[in-house]
Design a protein around this motif. Structure first.
Motif, PDB file in Angstrom:
ATOM      1  N   ILE A  36      73.955  59.650  27.977  1.00 20.68           N
ATOM      2  CA  ILE A  36      74.947  60.713  27.931  1.00 20.68           C
ATOM      3  C   ILE A  36      74.841  61.315  26.539  1.00 20.68           C
ATOM      4  O   ILE A  36      74.849  60.582  25.538  1.00 20.68           O
ATOM      5  N   VAL A  37      74.710  62.645  26.491  1.00 18.45           N
ATOM      6  CA  VAL A  37      74.602  63.337  25.202  1.00 18.45           C
ATOM      7  C   VAL A  37      75.602  64.482  25.163  1.00 18.45           C
ATOM      8  O   VAL A  37      75.948  65.045  26.202  1.00 18.45           O
ATOM      9  N   PRO A  38      76.078  64.833  23.948  1.00 22.52           N
ATOM     10  CA  PRO A  38      76.868  66.057  23.837  1.00 22.52           C
ATOM     11  C   PRO A  38      75.998  67.223  24.308  1.00 22.52           C
ATOM     12  O   PRO A  38      74.824  67.310  23.942  1.00 22.52           O
ATOM     13  N   THR A  39      76.560  68.085  25.170  1.00 19.53           N
ATOM     14  CA  THR A  39      75.774  69.161  25.758  1.00 19.53           C
ATOM     15  C   THR A  39      75.311  70.146  24.694  1.00 19.53           C
ATOM     16  O   THR A  39      76.117  70.772  24.018  1.00 19.53           O
ATOM     17  N   LYS A  90      81.181  69.467  28.278  1.00 20.28           N
ATOM     18  CA  LYS A  90      81.013  68.959  26.908  1.00 20.28           C
ATOM     19  C   LYS A  90      79.864  67.957  26.808  1.00 20.28           C
ATOM     20  O   LYS A  90      79.263  67.805  25.756  1.00 20.28           O
ATOM     21  N   PHE A  91      79.591  67.263  27.912  1.00 20.03           N
ATOM     22  CA  PHE A  91      78.568  66.229  27.908  1.00 20.03           C
ATOM     23  C   PHE A  91      77.594  66.438  29.059  1.00 20.03           C
ATOM     24  O   PHE A  91      77.942  67.026  30.078  1.00 20.03           O
ATOM     25  N   THR A  92      76.384  65.924  28.869  1.00 20.84           N
ATOM     26  CA  THR A  92      75.369  65.983  29.915  1.00 20.84           C
ATOM     27  C   THR A  92      74.818  64.576  30.112  1.00 20.84           C
ATOM     28  O   THR A  92      74.485  63.901  29.138  1.00 20.84           O
ATOM     29  N   SER A  93      74.752  64.148  31.380  1.00 19.58           N
ATOM     30  CA  SER A  93      74.114  62.860  31.660  1.00 19.58           C
ATOM     31  C   SER A  93      72.656  63.154  31.990  1.00 19.58           C
ATOM     32  O   SER A  93      72.333  64.144  32.647  1.00 19.58           O
ATOM     33  N   ILE A  94      71.794  62.296  31.493  1.00 19.68           N
ATOM     34  CA  ILE A  94      70.358  62.458  31.705  1.00 19.68           C
ATOM     35  C   ILE A  94      69.812  61.150  32.265  1.00 19.68           C
ATOM     36  O   ILE A  94      69.968  60.098  31.645  1.00 19.68           O
ATOM     37  N   SER A  95      69.206  61.231  33.440  1.00 17.46           N
ATOM     38  CA  SER A  95      68.548  60.080  34.061  1.00 17.46           C
ATOM     39  C   SER A  95      67.051  60.309  33.965  1.00 17.46           C
ATOM     40  O   SER A  95      66.561  61.386  34.302  1.00 17.46           O
TER      41      SER A  95
END
Length: 98
Positions: free
Chosen positions: A35-38, A66-71
């Motif tokens: 999870i990163v700040p977008t 506000k956040f982006t999950s990245i798989s």
């Protein structure tokens, strides 16, 4: 980072490596989740780290944006490759590894 923090981090990665070696035979599939700040910069840093690895990358923004999950789905050659990626990406400000 303090010496105590560095020691705890090193111990964490040693335990993770041991668990990965115990539970997998290499090469093996591995799913990273972050999870990163977008921001375009943060997302590109994660994507670039897995460039040329045949990674399947999926991003999903939070409801608020506000956040982006990245798989990131890869086939890792060994447990050290996984540890190296976690350490490389730990420099991204605000990243959370799941």
């Amino acid at each position: 980072m303090s010496n105590e923090q560095e020691k705890k981090t090193a111990e964490f990665y040693e335990r993770l490596k041991a668990e990965l070696d115990k539970s997998s035979s290499w090469p093996a599939p591995y799913l990273f989740k972050f999870i990163v700040p977008t921001s375009e910069e943060n997302i590109l840093k994660v994507e670039d780290a897995f460039n040329c690895m045949g990674a399947v990358i999926k991003t999903t923004k939070s409801k608020t944006g506000k956040f982006t999950s990245i798989s990131v789905d890869i086939t890792a050659k060994d447990s050290q490759e996984i540890i190296d990626k976690y350490q490389e990406l730990s420099t991204i400000e605000g990243i959370v590894s799941l």
